[in-house]
Design a protein around this motif. Structure first.
Motif, PDB file in Angstrom:
ATOM      1  N   GLN A   1      -4.980  -0.014   2.278  1.00 32.04           N
ATOM      2  CA  GLN A   1      -5.091   1.448   2.310  1.00 32.04           C
ATOM      3  C   GLN A   1      -5.481   1.983   0.928  1.00 32.04           C
ATOM      4  O   GLN A   1      -5.047   1.445  -0.097  1.00 32.04           O
ATOM      5  CB  GLN A   1      -3.758   2.076   2.732  1.00 32.04           C
ATOM      6  N   PRO A   2      -6.297   3.053   0.875  1.00 32.05           N
ATOM      7  CA  PRO A   2      -6.628   3.656  -0.421  1.00 32.05           C
ATOM      8  C   PRO A   2      -5.423   4.371  -1.018  1.00 32.05           C
ATOM      9  O   PRO A   2      -4.688   5.058  -0.303  1.00 32.05           O
ATOM     10  CB  PRO A   2      -7.740   4.650  -0.078  1.00 32.05           C
ATOM     11  N   VAL A   3      -5.210   4.162  -2.300  1.00 29.46           N
ATOM     12  CA  VAL A   3      -4.112   4.815  -3.013  1.00 29.46           C
ATOM     13  C   VAL A   3      -4.664   5.360  -4.328  1.00 29.46           C
ATOM     14  O   VAL A   3      -5.288   4.625  -5.096  1.00 29.46           O
ATOM     15  CB  VAL A   3      -2.952   3.835  -3.313  1.00 29.46           C
ATOM     16  N   LYS A   4      -4.426   6.645  -4.586  1.00 32.93           N
ATOM     17  CA  LYS A   4      -4.943   7.267  -5.804  1.00 32.93           C
ATOM     18  C   LYS A   4      -4.206   6.701  -7.026  1.00 32.93           C
ATOM     19  O   LYS A   4      -3.000   6.478  -7.005  1.00 32.93           O
ATOM     20  CB  LYS A   4      -4.751   8.782  -5.743  1.00 32.93           C
ATOM     21  N   THR A   5      -4.963   6.461  -8.111  1.00 36.09           N
ATOM     22  CA  THR A   5      -4.373   5.981  -9.359  1.00 36.09           C
ATOM     23  C   THR A   5      -3.785   7.167 -10.112  1.00 36.09           C
ATOM     24  O   THR A   5      -4.421   7.772 -10.975  1.00 36.09           O
ATOM     25  CB  THR A   5      -5.434   5.278 -10.225  1.00 36.09           C
ATOM     26  N   SER A   6      -2.571   7.529  -9.747  1.00 37.40           N
ATOM     27  CA  SER A   6      -1.893   8.654 -10.394  1.00 37.40           C
ATOM     28  C   SER A   6      -0.396   8.397 -10.370  1.00 37.40           C
ATOM     29  O   SER A   6       0.100   7.595  -9.572  1.00 37.40           O
ATOM     30  CB  SER A   6      -2.192   9.974  -9.676  1.00 37.40           C
ATOM     31  N   MET A   7       0.331   9.113 -11.220  1.00 36.95           N
ATOM     32  CA  MET A   7       1.772   8.936 -11.302  1.00 36.95           C
ATOM     33  C   MET A   7       2.448   9.375 -10.002  1.00 36.95           C
ATOM     34  O   MET A   7       3.398   8.746  -9.539  1.00 36.95           O
ATOM     35  CB  MET A   7       2.326   9.732 -12.486  1.00 36.95           C
ATOM     36  N   VAL A   8       1.967  10.447  -9.383  1.00 37.02           N
ATOM     37  CA  VAL A   8       2.545  10.932  -8.139  1.00 37.02           C
ATOM     38  C   VAL A   8       2.398   9.882  -7.035  1.00 37.02           C
ATOM     39  O   VAL A   8       3.359   9.534  -6.343  1.00 37.02           O
ATOM     40  CB  VAL A   8       1.910  12.263  -7.712  1.00 37.02           C
ATOM     41  N   SER A   9       1.172   9.372  -6.880  1.00 35.55           N
ATOM     42  CA  SER A   9       0.939   8.363  -5.832  1.00 35.55           C
ATOM     43  C   SER A   9       1.743   7.101  -6.101  1.00 35.55           C
ATOM     44  O   SER A   9       2.286   6.487  -5.159  1.00 35.55           O
ATOM     45  CB  SER A   9      -0.551   8.022  -5.770  1.00 35.55           C
ATOM     46  N   LEU A  10       1.819   6.712  -7.368  1.00 38.85           N
ATOM     47  CA  LEU A  10       2.586   5.510  -7.711  1.00 38.85           C
ATOM     48  C   LEU A  10       4.057   5.674  -7.333  1.00 38.85           C
ATOM     49  O   LEU A  10       4.657   4.776  -6.725  1.00 38.85           O
ATOM     50  CB  LEU A  10       2.461   5.209  -9.211  1.00 38.85           C
ATOM     51  N   CYS A  11       4.632   6.818  -7.663  1.00 36.77           N
ATOM     52  CA  CYS A  11       6.042   7.062  -7.343  1.00 36.77           C
ATOM     53  C   CYS A  11       6.265   7.074  -5.827  1.00 36.77           C
ATOM     54  O   CYS A  11       7.267   6.537  -5.340  1.00 36.77           O
ATOM     55  CB  CYS A  11       6.504   8.380  -7.954  1.00 36.77           C
ATOM     56  N   GLU A  12       5.330   7.678  -5.094  1.00 35.53           N
ATOM     57  CA  GLU A  12       5.454   7.716  -3.635  1.00 35.53           C
ATOM     58  C   GLU A  12       5.441   6.313  -3.062  1.00 35.53           C
ATOM     59  O   GLU A  12       6.260   5.975  -2.184  1.00 35.53           O
ATOM     60  CB  GLU A  12       4.315   8.539  -3.035  1.00 35.53           C
ATOM     61  N   GLN A  13       4.543   5.470  -3.543  1.00 36.90           N
ATOM     62  CA  GLN A  13       4.446   4.111  -3.032  1.00 36.90           C
ATOM     63  C   GLN A  13       5.633   3.257  -3.459  1.00 36.90           C
ATOM     64  O   GLN A  13       6.141   2.447  -2.678  1.00 36.90           O
ATOM     65  CB  GLN A  13       3.133   3.460  -3.493  1.00 36.90           C
ATOM     66  N   LEU A  14       6.080   3.426  -4.676  1.00 39.32           N
ATOM     67  CA  LEU A  14       7.245   2.653  -5.157  1.00 39.32           C
ATOM     68  C   LEU A  14       8.490   3.016  -4.362  1.00 39.32           C
ATOM     69  O   LEU A  14       9.330   2.159  -4.074  1.00 39.32           O
ATOM     70  CB  LEU A  14       7.490   2.914  -6.641  1.00 39.32           C
ATOM     71  N   ALA A  15       8.610   4.289  -3.986  1.00 37.99           N
ATOM     72  CA  ALA A  15       9.783   4.714  -3.222  1.00 37.99           C
ATOM     73  C   ALA A  15       9.812   4.066  -1.845  1.00 37.99           C
ATOM     74  O   ALA A  15      10.870   3.853  -1.270  1.00 37.99           O
ATOM     75  CB  ALA A  15       9.773   6.238  -3.085  1.00 37.99           C
TER      76      ALA A  15
END
Length: 230
Positions: free
Chosen positions: A216-230
């Motif tokens: 899946q595409p995931v934006k390289t940003s802090m918000v997207s990273l936190c969402e995925q890590l959660a």
């Protein structure tokens, strides 16, 4: 009578890690590669064939601590490779410790391993008899780990020398970061500490372009990273 050849003992490499969590992650990466290649990492000087000192050079007290650590390794062992932030100031190190074998700067993983190969030849090694964990060698307690998401910084604060040592912002691909996080969690890590020189700027250097994880595409940003890590 059996003539089975006894395997040679793995060559020993001493290691000293100084500085911040970002430097600790660099140490973990170097140690993982050494272990993958069959070297034995030891916490003592006297029986090591070479000693690596991963230095810090951020403030004066850190520079002094690093120079003292290099001096101690030279006195106790004599064969010393220097890497890390202070390595960016080779002349400063050479002025105090001219007998250092080699010097490399921060996150110079391949160069450090190449230096080790030069002074301690790569051993014959069967990776199936000494497996390295999928998450690599970690220097933190089992319940937490550092997850480094980028190198360097684009700001030029007058009080800070980090950009001159570690360069401009260089964000890791988000798929690579999430793959590492998954391996750490599967290894039992309960707390991931996300670190970098400028954490909130993650992805700014690549204009927050899409990466891919789990197809899946995931934006390289802090918000997207936190969402995925959660």
């Amino acid at each position: 009578m059996s003539h089975t050849k006894t395997p040679a003992a793995a060559p020993k490499v001493g290691f000293v890690s100084l500085g911040c969590p970002k430097n600790l992650v660099d140490s973990e990466r170097i140690l993982t590669e050494l272990r993958n290649e069959g070297y034995q990492v030891v916490p003592t000087y006297d029986d090591a064939e070479v000693v690596i000192v991963n230095t810090c050079g951020f403030i004066d007290s850190a520079v002094q601590e690093s120079l003292e650590a290099i001096g101690e390794a030279l006195n106790e062992n004599g064969k010393v490779l220097v890497t890390g932030c202070l390595g960016a100031k080779e002349n400063q190190i050479r002025e105090v410790h001219p007998k250092v074998l080699e010097i490399s700067g921060p996150h110079s993983y391949e160069q450090v391993i190449s230096h080790v190969h030069h002074y301690v030849p790569k051993p014959a090694h069967d990776p199936f008899t000494s497996l390295v964990p999928a998450q690599g060698v970690k220097l933190t307690p089992k319940h937490y780990a550092y997850l480094k998401i980028s190198e360097g910084c684009n700001h030029r604060c007058t009080f800070c020398i980090i950009p001159s040592m570690r360069g401009d912002l260089d964000s890791r691909p988000i798929g690579s970061v999430l793959d590492e996080a998954k391996r750490l969690v599967e290894a039992g890590v309960k707390e991931l500490l996300v670190i970098s020189q400028d954490t909130s700027a993650y992805g700014a250097d690549v204009k927050q372009r899409n990466g891919f994880w789990n197809g899946q595409p995931v934006k390289t940003s802090m918000v997207s990273l936190c969402e995925q890590l959660a």
